[in-house]
Scaffold this motif. Structure first.
Motif, PDB file in Angstrom:
ATOM      1  N   ASN A   1     -16.764  -2.352  -2.909  1.00  0.00           N
ATOM      2  CA  ASN A   1     -17.638  -1.834  -3.642  1.00  0.00           C
ATOM      3  C   ASN A   1     -18.258  -3.072  -4.638  1.00  0.00           C
ATOM      4  O   ASN A   1     -18.141  -4.024  -4.244  1.00  0.00           O
ATOM      5  CB  ASN A   1     -16.392  -1.051  -4.743  1.00  0.00           C
ATOM      6  CG  ASN A   1     -15.767  -1.848  -5.525  1.00  0.00           C
ATOM      7  OD1 ASN A   1     -15.856  -2.847  -5.803  1.00  0.00           O
ATOM      8  ND2 ASN A   1     -14.753  -1.091  -6.439  1.00  0.00           N
ATOM      9  N   GLU A   2     -18.969  -2.645  -5.792  1.00  0.00           N
ATOM     10  CA  GLU A   2     -19.751  -3.545  -6.383  1.00  0.00           C
ATOM     11  C   GLU A   2     -18.985  -4.556  -7.020  1.00  0.00           C
ATOM     12  O   GLU A   2     -19.413  -5.859  -7.262  1.00  0.00           O
ATOM     13  CB  GLU A   2     -20.512  -2.876  -7.702  1.00  0.00           C
ATOM     14  CG  GLU A   2     -21.325  -1.598  -7.336  1.00  0.00           C
ATOM     15  CD  GLU A   2     -20.285  -0.348  -7.256  1.00  0.00           C
ATOM     16  OE1 GLU A   2     -19.583  -0.288  -8.086  1.00  0.00           O
ATOM     17  OE2 GLU A   2     -20.540   0.549  -6.132  1.00  0.00           O
ATOM     18  N   GLN A   3     -17.643  -4.372  -7.265  1.00  0.00           N
ATOM     19  CA  GLN A   3     -16.708  -5.469  -7.886  1.00  0.00           C
ATOM     20  C   GLN A   3     -16.158  -6.208  -6.602  1.00  0.00           C
ATOM     21  O   GLN A   3     -15.263  -7.088  -6.886  1.00  0.00           O
ATOM     22  CB  GLN A   3     -15.866  -5.004  -8.574  1.00  0.00           C
ATOM     23  CG  GLN A   3     -16.284  -4.292  -9.986  1.00  0.00           C
ATOM     24  CD  GLN A   3     -16.919  -2.724  -9.801  1.00  0.00           C
ATOM     25  OE1 GLN A   3     -16.346  -2.146  -9.101  1.00  0.00           O
ATOM     26  NE2 GLN A   3     -17.978  -2.628 -10.643  1.00  0.00           N
ATOM     27  N   GLY A   4     -16.511  -5.841  -5.530  1.00  0.00           N
ATOM     28  CA  GLY A   4     -15.892  -6.702  -4.318  1.00  0.00           C
ATOM     29  C   GLY A   4     -14.521  -6.077  -3.949  1.00  0.00           C
ATOM     30  O   GLY A   4     -13.797  -6.830  -3.504  1.00  0.00           O
ATOM     31  N   LEU A   5     -14.261  -4.892  -4.182  1.00  0.00           N
ATOM     32  CA  LEU A   5     -12.901  -4.250  -3.965  1.00  0.00           C
ATOM     33  C   LEU A   5     -13.024  -3.180  -3.262  1.00  0.00           C
ATOM     34  O   LEU A   5     -14.124  -2.485  -2.847  1.00  0.00           O
ATOM     35  CB  LEU A   5     -12.261  -3.866  -5.511  1.00  0.00           C
ATOM     36  CG  LEU A   5     -12.320  -4.795  -6.614  1.00  0.00           C
ATOM     37  CD1 LEU A   5     -11.723  -4.079  -7.707  1.00  0.00           C
ATOM     38  CD2 LEU A   5     -11.422  -6.112  -6.227  1.00  0.00           C
ATOM     39  N   VAL A   6     -11.882  -2.972  -2.659  1.00  0.00           N
ATOM     40  CA  VAL A   6     -11.658  -1.588  -1.737  1.00  0.00           C
ATOM     41  C   VAL A   6     -10.421  -0.796  -2.187  1.00  0.00           C
ATOM     42  O   VAL A   6      -9.430  -1.478  -2.567  1.00  0.00           O
ATOM     43  CB  VAL A   6     -11.609  -2.091  -0.265  1.00  0.00           C
ATOM     44  CG1 VAL A   6     -10.255  -2.813   0.162  1.00  0.00           C
ATOM     45  CG2 VAL A   6     -11.655  -0.641   0.714  1.00  0.00           C
ATOM     46  N   ALA A   7     -10.487   0.285  -2.298  1.00  0.00           N
ATOM     47  CA  ALA A   7      -9.317   1.261  -2.508  1.00  0.00           C
ATOM     48  C   ALA A   7      -8.289   1.225  -1.651  1.00  0.00           C
ATOM     49  O   ALA A   7      -8.478   1.074  -0.539  1.00  0.00           O
ATOM     50  CB  ALA A   7      -9.815   2.569  -2.799  1.00  0.00           C
ATOM     51  N   ALA A   8      -6.759   1.073  -2.058  1.00  0.00           N
ATOM     52  CA  ALA A   8      -5.689   0.733  -1.347  1.00  0.00           C
ATOM     53  C   ALA A   8      -4.814   2.136  -1.550  1.00  0.00           C
ATOM     54  O   ALA A   8      -4.166   2.083  -2.477  1.00  0.00           O
ATOM     55  CB  ALA A   8      -5.131  -0.449  -1.215  1.00  0.00           C
ATOM     56  N   ILE A   9      -4.488   2.939  -0.562  1.00  0.00           N
ATOM     57  CA  ILE A   9      -3.457   3.859  -1.077  1.00  0.00           C
ATOM     58  C   ILE A   9      -2.211   3.515  -0.087  1.00  0.00           C
ATOM     59  O   ILE A   9      -2.159   2.786   1.050  1.00  0.00           O
ATOM     60  CB  ILE A   9      -3.713   5.204  -0.101  1.00  0.00           C
ATOM     61  CG1 ILE A   9      -5.292   5.768  -0.577  1.00  0.00           C
ATOM     62  CG2 ILE A   9      -2.807   6.291  -0.165  1.00  0.00           C
ATOM     63  CD1 ILE A   9      -5.262   6.269  -2.015  1.00  0.00           C
ATOM     64  N   ALA A  10      -1.198   3.303  -0.888  1.00  0.00           N
ATOM     65  CA  ALA A  10       0.214   3.152  -0.416  1.00  0.00           C
ATOM     66  C   ALA A  10       1.026   4.397  -0.015  1.00  0.00           C
ATOM     67  O   ALA A  10       1.110   5.249  -0.975  1.00  0.00           O
ATOM     68  CB  ALA A  10       1.209   2.154  -1.351  1.00  0.00           C
ATOM     69  N   GLN A  11       1.610   4.357   1.133  1.00  0.00           N
ATOM     70  CA  GLN A  11       2.039   5.685   1.607  1.00  0.00           C
ATOM     71  C   GLN A  11       3.506   5.258   2.340  1.00  0.00           C
ATOM     72  O   GLN A  11       3.795   4.212   2.751  1.00  0.00           O
ATOM     73  CB  GLN A  11       1.385   6.250   2.674  1.00  0.00           C
ATOM     74  CG  GLN A  11       1.989   7.345   3.506  1.00  0.00           C
ATOM     75  CD  GLN A  11       0.879   8.089   4.310  1.00  0.00           C
ATOM     76  OE1 GLN A  11       0.477   7.327   5.291  1.00  0.00           O
ATOM     77  NE2 GLN A  11       0.781   9.339   4.683  1.00  0.00           N
ATOM     78  N   ASP A  12       4.679   5.905   1.893  1.00  0.00           N
ATOM     79  CA  ASP A  12       5.936   5.737   2.534  1.00  0.00           C
ATOM     80  C   ASP A  12       5.836   5.974   3.950  1.00  0.00           C
ATOM     81  O   ASP A  12       5.220   6.822   4.679  1.00  0.00           O
ATOM     82  CB  ASP A  12       6.830   6.781   2.030  1.00  0.00           C
ATOM     83  CG  ASP A  12       8.275   6.227   2.521  1.00  0.00           C
ATOM     84  OD1 ASP A  12       8.676   6.760   3.534  1.00  0.00           O
ATOM     85  OD2 ASP A  12       9.070   5.478   1.870  1.00  0.00           O
TER      86      ASP A  12
END
Length: 130
Positions: free
Chosen positions: A10-21
């Motif tokens: 994204n614009e901030q140089g980040l990606v969404a990360a989902i943690a799943q069991d």
């Protein structure tokens, strides 16, 4: 394919990360990763996120003891979300002391009900910082 080239930052140089069991499939939390956090997560085989509030790397469990051991990392079709399948060590993923950050259920009127109990007192995990 090279992982970093497949990520849509994204614009901030980040990606969404989902943690799943990794065993139950339960979604534990959502956080953000920058390129360094993603690289270190794979290298150290534990979840490392980027804290937007602190503007620094955040090794999950470094204060609370609730570490997430990486079992598998996947990238979605658009490259804008990563899925971390983790072994949740310590029993809780949420800073509120619950197993999952998704502990509030919305009804059809838009009202929220708390569905999950606190398993660990946040003060015991973080002191008075929680």
């Amino acid at each position: 394919m090279e992982l970093n080239k497949e990520i849509t930052w994204n614009e901030q140089g980040l990606v969404a990360a989902i943690a799943q069991d990794w065993k139950s499939g339960e979604v534990l939390m959502m956080a953000w990763m920058n390129a360094e956090a993603l690289r270190l997560t794979l290298q150290e085989q534990r979840a490392i996120y980027f804290s937007r509030s602190r503007q620094s790397l955040w090794r999950k469990g470094e204060e609370s003891g609730n570490v997430q051991r990486l079992r598998e990392l996947r990238v979605d079709c658009d490259g804008d979300t990563v899925l971390l399948q983790v072994e949740q060590v310590g029993g809780v993923a949420c800073h509120t002391g619950r197993r999952s950050c998704f502990y509030r259920l919305a009804n059809s009127a838009g009202e929220l009900t708390v569905t999950d109990e606190v398993l660990k007192n946040p003060d015991d995990m973080y002191g008075s910082k929680a």
